[in-house]
Design an enzyme around this catalytic site. Structure first.
Site, PDB file in Angstrom:
ATOM      1  N   ASP A 105      40.141   7.725  66.822  1.00 34.93           N
ATOM      2  CA  ASP A 105      41.519   7.257  66.670  1.00 34.93           C
ATOM      3  C   ASP A 105      41.797   6.235  67.765  1.00 34.93           C
ATOM      4  O   ASP A 105      40.875   5.825  68.486  1.00 34.93           O
ATOM      5  CB  ASP A 105      42.506   8.432  66.724  1.00 34.93           C
ATOM      6  N   HIS A 152      45.468   6.791  51.120  1.00 33.31           N
ATOM      7  CA  HIS A 152      46.739   6.622  50.398  1.00 33.31           C
ATOM      8  C   HIS A 152      47.710   5.687  51.122  1.00 33.31           C
ATOM      9  O   HIS A 152      48.699   5.245  50.537  1.00 33.31           O
ATOM     10  CB  HIS A 152      47.388   7.984  50.100  1.00 33.31           C
TER      11      HIS A 152
END
Length: 226
Positions: A105, A152
């Site tokens: 991340d 998504h």
């Protein structure tokens, strides 16, 4: 819940406009851009920590289910791409003591993930790596990659970039696990998936959406996966 609701709750007032214009409502509802909101989030350690707690509330139960249902015996190392504080990856590492793990991340999130790794007794097997989702390259050495609620957020071209990075980082026998609210091929589905599809319309750029199984299959095959 408060972290999830603010600022999104106010943006939902403008759902009709989002449907008409196929665009997010940040400027209309909050007089700002998404980039500015998230930049401010990453600059505020207290708010970022609250945000990652919300991510863990969602991710930990999912990680526990994945750890129970997937046979990780043939694999050695797990990479969680944009894995946040580690909510999905850490329960898998706890359940499968032979696995090593990498949580990827941005640097401020990696620091929080490192705390969760240590708190769960995984410091000898799990680590973090700072890397950009789109620029890559992704960390090497994993034979399992998890994309948990990442695709998504993006239109197909951006999804292809992410999936190609995953494909390049995995060995030939590697496994990609995509965690999403998958719709049926006629775009029906569970209510939570359909509501999240509308949510993506309100908060994300055009093309972000919940996809059907057929759409995910196409994305994956175009990136080289079988």
């Amino acid at each position: 819940l408060s972290m999830w609701g603010a600022p999104f709750y106010h943006m939902w007032e403008y759902l009709p406009d989002a449907l008409r214009e196929r665009s997010p409502r940040w400027q209309q509802a909050l007089d700002t851009k998404a980039e500015e909101v998230f930049a401010a989030l990453y600059e505020d350690p207290a708010r970022l920590r609250r945000f990652t707690e919300m991510l863990n509330a969602i991710g930990i139960p999912q990680g526990q289910i994945i750890a129970e249902r997937i046979d990780f015996a043939p694999y050695q190392c797990l990479l969680d791409v944009a894995g946040g504080p580690g909510g999905v990856a850490i329960p898998i590492g706890v359940k499968h003591p032979h696995l090593r793990g990498i949580i990827m991340d941005l640097p401020p999130v990696c620091a929080i993930a490192q705390e969760h790794i240590a708190r769960n007794g995984l410091a000898e097997r799990f680590t973090t790596a700072a890397a950009d989702l789109f620029q890559g390259p992704y960390p090497q050495g994993a034979d399992v990659i998890i994309l948990g609620h990442i695709l998504h957020d993006w239109h197909d071209p951006e999804c292809q970039t992410i999936l190609r990075h995953c494909f390049d980082a995995l060995p030939a026998h590697g496994l990609l696990l995509v965690v999403e609210k998958v719709l049926n091929n006629d775009f029906s589905g569970a209510q939570v998936g359909l509501m999240m599809d509308l949510h993506m319309l309100v908060v994300s750029d055009a093309g972000a959406r919940e996809r059907s199984e057929a759409e995910y299959r196409t994305l994956l095959e175009q990136a080289g996966f079988q």
